[in-house]
Scaffold this active site. Sequence first.
Site, PDB file in Angstrom:
ATOM      1  N   SER A 107     -12.014   3.814  48.665  1.00 53.89           N
ATOM      2  CA  SER A 107     -12.221   4.669  47.491  1.00 53.89           C
ATOM      3  C   SER A 107     -11.094   4.404  46.507  1.00 53.89           C
ATOM      4  O   SER A 107      -9.972   4.062  46.908  1.00 53.89           O
ATOM      5  CB  SER A 107     -12.192   6.142  47.898  1.00 53.89           C
ATOM      6  OG  SER A 107     -12.141   6.975  46.743  1.00 53.89           O
ATOM      7  N   TYR A 123      -7.630  12.870  52.201  1.00 52.79           N
ATOM      8  CA  TYR A 123      -8.754  11.930  52.062  1.00 52.79           C
ATOM      9  C   TYR A 123      -8.266  10.622  51.444  1.00 52.79           C
ATOM     10  O   TYR A 123      -8.585   9.535  51.939  1.00 52.79           O
ATOM     11  CB  TYR A 123      -9.834  12.570  51.181  1.00 52.79           C
ATOM     12  CG  TYR A 123     -10.942  11.620  50.775  1.00 52.79           C
ATOM     13  CD1 TYR A 123     -11.985  11.310  51.648  1.00 52.79           C
ATOM     14  CD2 TYR A 123     -10.960  11.038  49.501  1.00 52.79           C
ATOM     15  CE1 TYR A 123     -13.000  10.437  51.268  1.00 52.79           C
ATOM     16  CE2 TYR A 123     -11.976  10.179  49.118  1.00 52.79           C
ATOM     17  CZ  TYR A 123     -12.988   9.877  49.998  1.00 52.79           C
ATOM     18  OH  TYR A 123     -13.990   9.007  49.626  1.00 52.79           O
TER      19      TYR A 123
HETATM   20  P1  NAP Z   1     -22.441  11.687  51.694  1.00 46.85           P
HETATM   21  O1  NAP Z   1     -23.499  11.677  50.661  1.00 46.85           O
HETATM   22  O2  NAP Z   1     -21.707  12.946  51.991  1.00 46.85           O
HETATM   23  O3  NAP Z   1     -23.095  11.144  53.040  1.00 46.85           O
HETATM   24  C1  NAP Z   1     -22.288  11.044  54.178  1.00 46.85           C
HETATM   25  C2  NAP Z   1     -23.029  10.285  55.262  1.00 46.85           C
HETATM   26  O4  NAP Z   1     -22.147  10.120  56.374  1.00 46.85           O
HETATM   27  C3  NAP Z   1     -24.233  11.035  55.773  1.00 46.85           C
HETATM   28  O5  NAP Z   1     -25.192  10.074  56.172  1.00 46.85           O
HETATM   29  C4  NAP Z   1     -23.672  11.771  56.988  1.00 46.85           C
HETATM   30  O6  NAP Z   1     -24.672  12.048  57.979  1.00 46.85           O
HETATM   31  C5  NAP Z   1     -22.701  10.743  57.520  1.00 46.85           C
HETATM   32  N1  NAP Z   1     -21.603  11.295  58.315  1.00 46.85           N
HETATM   33  C6  NAP Z   1     -20.705  12.244  57.954  1.00 46.85           C
HETATM   34  N2  NAP Z   1     -19.842  12.458  58.962  1.00 46.85           N
HETATM   35  C7  NAP Z   1     -20.202  11.640  59.971  1.00 46.85           C
HETATM   36  C8  NAP Z   1     -19.720  11.398  61.280  1.00 46.85           C
HETATM   37  N3  NAP Z   1     -18.664  12.073  61.753  1.00 46.85           N
HETATM   38  N4  NAP Z   1     -20.349  10.470  62.046  1.00 46.85           N
HETATM   39  C9  NAP Z   1     -21.413   9.792  61.566  1.00 46.85           C
HETATM   40  N5  NAP Z   1     -21.918   9.963  60.347  1.00 46.85           N
HETATM   41  C10 NAP Z   1     -21.324  10.889  59.558  1.00 46.85           C
HETATM   42  O7  NAP Z   1     -21.314  10.581  51.392  1.00 46.85           O
HETATM   43  P2  NAP Z   1     -21.274   9.394  50.299  1.00 46.85           P
HETATM   44  O8  NAP Z   1     -20.812   9.965  49.024  1.00 46.85           O
HETATM   45  O9  NAP Z   1     -22.507   8.590  50.370  1.00 46.85           O
HETATM   46  O10 NAP Z   1     -20.029   8.554  50.868  1.00 46.85           O
HETATM   47  C11 NAP Z   1     -20.200   7.429  51.704  1.00 46.85           C
HETATM   48  C12 NAP Z   1     -18.850   6.733  51.825  1.00 46.85           C
HETATM   49  O11 NAP Z   1     -18.397   6.349  50.524  1.00 46.85           O
HETATM   50  C13 NAP Z   1     -17.743   7.601  52.414  1.00 46.85           C
HETATM   51  O12 NAP Z   1     -16.916   6.825  53.253  1.00 46.85           O
HETATM   52  C14 NAP Z   1     -16.988   8.081  51.192  1.00 46.85           C
HETATM   53  O13 NAP Z   1     -15.659   8.405  51.473  1.00 46.85           O
HETATM   54  C15 NAP Z   1     -17.100   6.853  50.300  1.00 46.85           C
HETATM   55  N6  NAP Z   1     -16.901   7.147  48.876  1.00 46.85           N
HETATM   56  C16 NAP Z   1     -17.745   8.006  48.203  1.00 46.85           C
HETATM   57  C17 NAP Z   1     -17.515   8.274  46.868  1.00 46.85           C
HETATM   58  C18 NAP Z   1     -18.390   9.210  46.056  1.00 46.85           C
HETATM   59  O14 NAP Z   1     -17.995   9.586  44.923  1.00 46.85           O
HETATM   60  N7  NAP Z   1     -19.549   9.623  46.549  1.00 46.85           N
HETATM   61  C19 NAP Z   1     -16.441   7.675  46.222  1.00 46.85           C
HETATM   62  C20 NAP Z   1     -15.603   6.822  46.911  1.00 46.85           C
HETATM   63  C21 NAP Z   1     -15.849   6.569  48.245  1.00 46.85           C
HETATM   64  P3  NAP Z   1     -25.570  13.405  57.929  1.00 46.85           P
HETATM   65  O15 NAP Z   1     -26.609  13.185  56.849  1.00 46.85           O
HETATM   66  O16 NAP Z   1     -26.170  13.491  59.302  1.00 46.85           O
HETATM   67  O17 NAP Z   1     -24.650  14.534  57.606  1.00 46.85           O
END
Ligand code: NAP
Length: 247
Positions: free
Chosen positions: A142, A156
């Site tokens: 990130s 984080y």
């Molecule tokens: P999200 O929409 O909150 O989705 C999270 C996903 O991870 C869901 O599929 C969830 O499963 C799964 N998950 C959460 N905890 C878990 C665990 N302990 N074991 C297995 N699966 C787990 O997140 P996102 O925004 O797509 O983010 C994905 C990645 O990108 C993350 O690593 C995040 O830090 C990174 N990121 C995101 C952003 C942003 O702005 N969105 C920016 C920078 C980096 P369930 O559906 O079953 O809950």
Amino acid sequence: MDKVLVVTGGSRGIGRAVSLLAAQRGWIVCLSYVANRDAAEAVVREIEAGGGKALAVKGDVAVESEVADLFTAADALGPLGGLVNNAGVVDYAARVDEMTAARLTRMMTTNIVGSFLCAAQAVRRMSTKHGGQGGVIVNLSSVAARLGAPGQYVDYAASKGAIDTFTTGLAVEVADEGIRVNAVSPGLIETEIHASGGQPDRLARLGPLVPMKRAGTAEEIAAPIVWLLSDEASYATGANLTVSGGR
Ligand code: NAP
């Protein structure tokens, strides 16, 4: 292609978009989820409707035995060719002087230990040193690793700083074993992660502050991830691609 791709957290957000695009590109997708079975099964159905092959597996990346079960389930689909270490969590906005050991342990265990455990399983299968045929790993970092997320979630941000170092180290460790390891560092992306950290208005608030004046979409992150998975990126390892609208 008959290679299997494990996508952790493939039920929603960026992981869902990666699963759908990777399947279009010919990967057999083994996507994991931790709680949201319906969403995960919906991604599988969408992939199957497009003529692809996918499996949803419940498992917490922070639990070693569940990670082992995830990869055993993937083995049944074919030879492993890739891993996207996508599952990650944020937490409620807090200052460091308000953070508890319980919060920090959950954050670091899910975001850091989970990525290490999954990579370990993948390397055991893909490394030529272990008789594998090579493969590719993409880690989700990130821009927070660089910005530090003060007053929001420094924990984080620090967990993503660890992912950056992990990417550098593992990339070199397995560079001559047929495995490429890269990271993608998204900026502000439209997913449910912000609401899960108690800030459903975060995109509307911060979007206008991004140089491109908007948040990105999950698909705009999935595309560079799937490119890094592909042979077009055959000489890229240890790279960290920022995809953030200039932030
Ligand atoms: P999200 O929409 O909150 O989705 C999270 C996903 O991870 C869901 O599929 C969830 O499963 C799964 N998950 C959460 N905890 C878990 C665990 N302990 N074991 C297995 N699966 C787990 O997140 P996102 O925004 O797509 O983010 C994905 C990645 O990108 C993350 O690593 C995040 O830090 C990174 N990121 C995101 C952003 C942003 O702005 N969105 C920016 C920078 C980096 P369930 O559906 O079953 O809950």
